[in-house]
Design a protein around this motif. Structure first.
Motif, PDB file in Angstrom:
ATOM      1  N   ASN A  30       0.750  -1.209   0.009  1.00  0.00           N
ATOM      2  CA  ASN A  30       0.148   0.001   0.171  1.00  0.00           C
ATOM      3  C   ASN A  30       0.903   1.401   0.166  1.00  0.00           C
ATOM      4  O   ASN A  30       0.664   2.108  -0.730  1.00  0.00           O
ATOM      5  CB  ASN A  30      -0.920   0.107   1.471  1.00  0.00           C
ATOM      6  CG  ASN A  30      -2.091   1.163   1.226  1.00  0.00           C
ATOM      7  OD1 ASN A  30      -1.726   2.233   1.809  1.00  0.00           O
ATOM      8  ND2 ASN A  30      -3.142   0.826   0.426  1.00  0.00           N
ATOM      9  N   PHE A  31       1.991   1.201   0.944  1.00  0.00           N
ATOM     10  CA  PHE A  31       2.828   2.494   0.849  1.00  0.00           C
ATOM     11  C   PHE A  31       3.422   2.463  -0.285  1.00  0.00           C
ATOM     12  O   PHE A  31       3.576   3.714  -0.779  1.00  0.00           O
ATOM     13  CB  PHE A  31       3.805   2.288   2.191  1.00  0.00           C
ATOM     14  CG  PHE A  31       4.544   3.391   2.480  1.00  0.00           C
ATOM     15  CD1 PHE A  31       4.134   4.382   2.907  1.00  0.00           C
ATOM     16  CD2 PHE A  31       5.981   3.298   2.658  1.00  0.00           C
ATOM     17  CE1 PHE A  31       4.743   5.813   3.221  1.00  0.00           C
ATOM     18  CE2 PHE A  31       6.542   4.205   3.006  1.00  0.00           C
ATOM     19  CZ  PHE A  31       5.942   5.757   3.289  1.00  0.00           C
ATOM     20  N   ALA A  33       2.513   1.693  -3.419  1.00  0.00           N
ATOM     21  CA  ALA A  33       1.816   2.110  -4.455  1.00  0.00           C
ATOM     22  C   ALA A  33       1.563   3.657  -4.197  1.00  0.00           C
ATOM     23  O   ALA A  33       1.281   4.691  -5.185  1.00  0.00           O
ATOM     24  CB  ALA A  33       0.522   1.490  -4.574  1.00  0.00           C
ATOM     25  N   ASN A  34       1.128   4.147  -3.169  1.00  0.00           N
ATOM     26  CA  ASN A  34       0.673   5.687  -2.511  1.00  0.00           C
ATOM     27  C   ASN A  34       2.161   6.245  -2.961  1.00  0.00           C
ATOM     28  O   ASN A  34       1.618   7.411  -3.259  1.00  0.00           O
ATOM     29  CB  ASN A  34       0.349   5.646  -1.223  1.00  0.00           C
ATOM     30  CG  ASN A  34      -1.173   5.352  -1.204  1.00  0.00           C
ATOM     31  OD1 ASN A  34      -2.009   5.533  -2.073  1.00  0.00           O
ATOM     32  ND2 ASN A  34      -1.751   4.671  -0.174  1.00  0.00           N
ATOM     33  N   LEU A  37       2.226   6.659  -6.766  1.00  0.00           N
ATOM     34  CA  LEU A  37       1.251   7.754  -7.065  1.00  0.00           C
ATOM     35  C   LEU A  37       1.502   9.283  -6.722  1.00  0.00           C
ATOM     36  O   LEU A  37       1.190  10.260  -7.280  1.00  0.00           O
ATOM     37  CB  LEU A  37       0.074   7.403  -6.568  1.00  0.00           C
ATOM     38  CG  LEU A  37      -0.812   6.318  -7.128  1.00  0.00           C
ATOM     39  CD1 LEU A  37      -2.149   5.838  -6.426  1.00  0.00           C
ATOM     40  CD2 LEU A  37      -1.214   6.895  -8.608  1.00  0.00           C
ATOM     41  N   ALA A  38       1.978   9.515  -5.457  1.00  0.00           N
ATOM     42  CA  ALA A  38       2.206  10.696  -5.116  1.00  0.00           C
ATOM     43  C   ALA A  38       3.438  11.385  -5.790  1.00  0.00           C
ATOM     44  O   ALA A  38       3.691  12.546  -6.279  1.00  0.00           O
ATOM     45  CB  ALA A  38       2.782  10.581  -3.374  1.00  0.00           C
ATOM     46  N   THR A 243       2.493  10.479  11.796  1.00  0.00           N
ATOM     47  CA  THR A 243       2.679  11.875  11.102  1.00  0.00           C
ATOM     48  C   THR A 243       3.708  11.856  10.005  1.00  0.00           C
ATOM     49  O   THR A 243       3.390  12.253   8.882  1.00  0.00           O
ATOM     50  CB  THR A 243       2.915  12.918  11.911  1.00  0.00           C
ATOM     51  OG1 THR A 243       1.738  13.076  12.980  1.00  0.00           O
ATOM     52  CG2 THR A 243       2.775  14.301  11.450  1.00  0.00           C
ATOM     53  N   GLN A 245       4.940   9.424   8.080  1.00  0.00           N
ATOM     54  CA  GLN A 245       4.687   8.418   7.364  1.00  0.00           C
ATOM     55  C   GLN A 245       3.637   9.181   6.220  1.00  0.00           C
ATOM     56  O   GLN A 245       3.806   9.289   5.066  1.00  0.00           O
ATOM     57  CB  GLN A 245       3.760   7.173   7.671  1.00  0.00           C
ATOM     58  CG  GLN A 245       3.564   6.196   6.799  1.00  0.00           C
ATOM     59  CD  GLN A 245       2.620   5.056   7.337  1.00  0.00           C
ATOM     60  OE1 GLN A 245       1.917   5.248   8.183  1.00  0.00           O
ATOM     61  NE2 GLN A 245       2.815   3.827   6.640  1.00  0.00           N
ATOM     62  N   MET A 246       2.769   9.969   6.760  1.00  0.00           N
ATOM     63  CA  MET A 246       1.705  10.886   6.313  1.00  0.00           C
ATOM     64  C   MET A 246       2.326  12.047   5.335  1.00  0.00           C
ATOM     65  O   MET A 246       2.159  11.983   4.169  1.00  0.00           O
ATOM     66  CB  MET A 246       0.672  11.195   6.982  1.00  0.00           C
ATOM     67  CG  MET A 246      -0.601  12.209   6.128  1.00  0.00           C
ATOM     68  SD  MET A 246      -1.642  12.801   7.466  1.00  0.00           S
ATOM     69  CE  MET A 246      -0.427  14.077   8.361  1.00  0.00           C
ATOM     70  N   LEU A 249       4.349  10.914   2.168  1.00  0.00           N
ATOM     71  CA  LEU A 249       3.609  10.896   0.970  1.00  0.00           C
ATOM     72  C   LEU A 249       3.202  12.511   0.453  1.00  0.00           C
ATOM     73  O   LEU A 249       3.306  12.618  -0.826  1.00  0.00           O
ATOM     74  CB  LEU A 249       2.341  10.096   1.239  1.00  0.00           C
ATOM     75  CG  LEU A 249       2.485   8.443   1.727  1.00  0.00           C
ATOM     76  CD1 LEU A 249       1.252   8.129   2.000  1.00  0.00           C
ATOM     77  CD2 LEU A 249       3.157   7.947   0.509  1.00  0.00           C
ATOM     78  N   ASN A 250       2.851  13.307   1.409  1.00  0.00           N
ATOM     79  CA  ASN A 250       2.778  14.512   1.006  1.00  0.00           C
ATOM     80  C   ASN A 250       3.951  15.174   0.369  1.00  0.00           C
ATOM     81  O   ASN A 250       3.772  15.803  -0.847  1.00  0.00           O
ATOM     82  CB  ASN A 250       2.264  15.418   2.111  1.00  0.00           C
ATOM     83  CG  ASN A 250       0.896  15.083   2.913  1.00  0.00           C
ATOM     84  OD1 ASN A 250       0.181  14.649   1.980  1.00  0.00           O
ATOM     85  ND2 ASN A 250       0.578  15.712   4.029  1.00  0.00           N
ATOM     86  N   SER A 253       4.761  14.393  -3.137  1.00  0.00           N
ATOM     87  CA  SER A 253       3.862  14.946  -4.155  1.00  0.00           C
ATOM     88  C   SER A 253       4.378  16.324  -4.199  1.00  0.00           C
ATOM     89  O   SER A 253       3.982  16.962  -5.327  1.00  0.00           O
ATOM     90  CB  SER A 253       2.356  14.689  -3.585  1.00  0.00           C
ATOM     91  OG  SER A 253       1.586  15.694  -4.054  1.00  0.00           O
ATOM     92  N   HIS A 254       4.654  16.972  -3.326  1.00  0.00           N
ATOM     93  CA  HIS A 254       4.824  18.626  -3.227  1.00  0.00           C
ATOM     94  C   HIS A 254       6.496  18.856  -3.587  1.00  0.00           C
ATOM     95  O   HIS A 254       6.386  20.104  -4.198  1.00  0.00           O
ATOM     96  CB  HIS A 254       4.565  18.910  -2.027  1.00  0.00           C
ATOM     97  CG  HIS A 254       3.161  19.195  -2.003  1.00  0.00           C
ATOM     98  ND1 HIS A 254       2.478  19.410  -0.745  1.00  0.00           N
ATOM     99  CD2 HIS A 254       2.243  19.364  -2.792  1.00  0.00           C
ATOM    100  CE1 HIS A 254       1.251  19.796  -0.881  1.00  0.00           C
ATOM    101  NE2 HIS A 254       0.884  19.473  -2.091  1.00  0.00           N
TER     102      HIS A 254
END
Lengths: 271, 271, 271
Positions: A30-31, A33-34, A37-38, A243, A245-246, A249-250, A253-254
């Protein structure tokens, strides 16, 4: 290599949106794949021997990760790897915990023999085990602090395995057997979240798919990932690994090409 | 159909707490279980052919997802599906990446032949592949932007497959072969997090378990999920996909019947 | 038992960083690994019968979780369990959903017969099913509210199974067949996130590895986990289960020995 190459390659990855086929462990699907994508790549997971060769034909890179290996998965990895070789796309090997069991070591060697691997990424202990070099300790699937000469190890590994080799740790190093580049980004939080190494291997896959030579593509991915981790750590403050981990992913993407250009720290080691 | 049906059904799902048995892919197990719990349903995952028929007898809906299929799982899906048919509970099929490999297409067709499927949910490319209709592109397991007539496709699919069919995309459409309903909620962030489609199929399962006819139950689930995604996007601001993944779970838990009633946008397409 | 034992043991776990080998279900692998890392232990996942015995030899505790069991995994669990017994490390059994199917019940009994289990942790319904005692209901893998005498059940279970038994619920109880301890920490949010019970079993494994007798190590782990959940709930406010999942990982990392000392609530039940 200059950080501008990494910056440019990141933008190319995002524009081209490469499809990365992962045969990976159950813990990080899951991590991973995300994370892909990110970043701006496309993930696909497929493990069955009935379909992996066909799936690899659709992909722009293939990542083989031996984290929760079974006998069936080894077969699938070889089928997928050979299919990827036929297509000419990069194949990456992440030898998770290769020093822990004979089964993993045999599988990793079999993969290195029967598949043309482009990049191997691991921690120092894993790479040392692949080479059957002593003096590098691990704990389960995690490396203890490396206190040997990582630059020499990575160069030797690249020569012996005839692939580009990436060793991640406090400083990341990458070599094609001739040059050794070192990347001085990243953050300690990365060791507190499971799968950050596995995801990095897939990110390197996405960068390799975008077409630079693997040495530079790997270094570019390390720069990007390290800068993203630093940004994630900033947003995490001291809240904890959940936090982070989240936020990672952010940040994947940024983080922009310009961030990589200005914050990336790369050196060339003479060994 | 009015949004009041969706609002009412959401409250019924929460009151009845249906048990949804998922045979799903490795990538989305955790996210699917947490999403169902957040909504107010009960998830159970079980894949072994030794137990799936018995587990399906305990369940209120069964979801079959071919995302990381193996030969063994296909067998299990058929056993579970036939058991669910005997009990008379809804069975949902999510044909993840069915266009990517022959193995997936054969498995999906086998499931459609040997199990009485209630609802099929996919993106336009997946549904088109099931029908072997050309002109809809995919990338691995993700659809490219649909530029054909999705309403015609969904109606044709429902007729051909003799199930309710849901196609998700910028606009979601659902048909039983006669009516076509379109749902105009949701958010682009949903495409940035893995497994949001898979979770949606399980959410539709929970709504079907609550007892409306599948066309309306599916539309109700789409309205709820779309409104929840919009609320999650609001809380996410622009922080990134890591935050959105978390906020979507939050929103599935917080979105009320009244939110669905007032924010849901449903249309009826004449095709 | 005083909370100071728990406080001390938590610090010992963090100092010793025990390696916990998990053979667990597909749903919770990532969350379990991250939870163990957050606590300060080291996770490793390995399921293949070719390597589990060797991996267990490296570990400080072994956790067997039957959540998404297959025939192959049962074999692996026995091999790993017997290897762990030889080494003398604690072996924990989490009989997830054991009441749901004959396959799970048979597997759990086989494990209890062929492996020397140190601690069994489940909800009241699961433990009752293991004992084939009536009157405790479950829903899939989740317990309904327990309304029987949990203290009597846990003591009887510990006597019959000849292990330490932990039953988690609104109040947690643990017994070695003689004493019964009750822990009055925790938070309802724990029931809204999948895998919090599975992770707890692995946390108990880490505490058992640190060396107290299993009754006290289990109670210590329950105190720590319950206090961490309370702190996580505070930070979650009412945002939802997505936030709580993240905050629980944060709290496992931040909860100190002193928190456990001052916030832990333990009682001794005379039954």
């Amino acid at each position: 290599m200059k950080t501008s190459i990494a910056s440019h390659l990141l933008e190319k990855v995002r524009a081209e949106n490469p499809l990365v086929h992962n045969i990976t462990n159950q813990v990080v699907t899951n991590f991973t794949a995300n994370g892909l994508l990110a970043l701006g790549a496309s993930p696909v997971m497929a493990n069955a021997k009935e379909e992996v060769a066909e799936m690899a034909q659709l992909a722009d890179a293939l990542v083989l990760n031996i984290g929760t290996l079974t006998k069936e998965t080894v077969e699938s990895m070889i089928l997928a790897g050979q299919s990827a070789n036929k297509k000419g796309i990069p194949v990456l090997l992440d030898p998770v915990g290769v020093g822990a069991t004979t089964f993993r070591l045999k599988a990793a060697k079999q993969l290195l023999e029967q598949v043309n691997i482009t990049v191997v990424r691991g921690n120092a202990a894993e790479i040392a085990h692949l080479l059957e070099v002593d003096g590098w300790e691990s704990k389960g699937v995690d490396a203890k602090a490396a206190n040997g000469d990582v630059s020499a190890l990575v160069k030797q590994a690249a020569k012996t395995l005839q692939t580009v080799v990436v060793i991640t740790g406090e400083v990341d190093v990458v070599s094609d057997g001739e040059d050794v580049l070192s990347i001085h980004n990243g953050h300690e939080w990365l060791t507190k979240v499971t799968g950050t190494g596995c995801l990095l291997t897939s990110v390197i896959g996405a960068f390799c798919a975008a077409g630079e030579r693997p040495l530079h593509a790997s270094a570019a991915a390390l720069l990007f990932y390290g800068v993203a981790a630093e940004k994630a750590a900033q947003y995490t403050q001291n809240k904890g690994p959940g936090t982070f981990q989240m936020e990672l992913l952010n940040a994947l993407s940024h983080t922009t090409g310009n961030d990589v250009l200005t914050l990336g720290k790369i050196g060339r080691n003479v060994t």
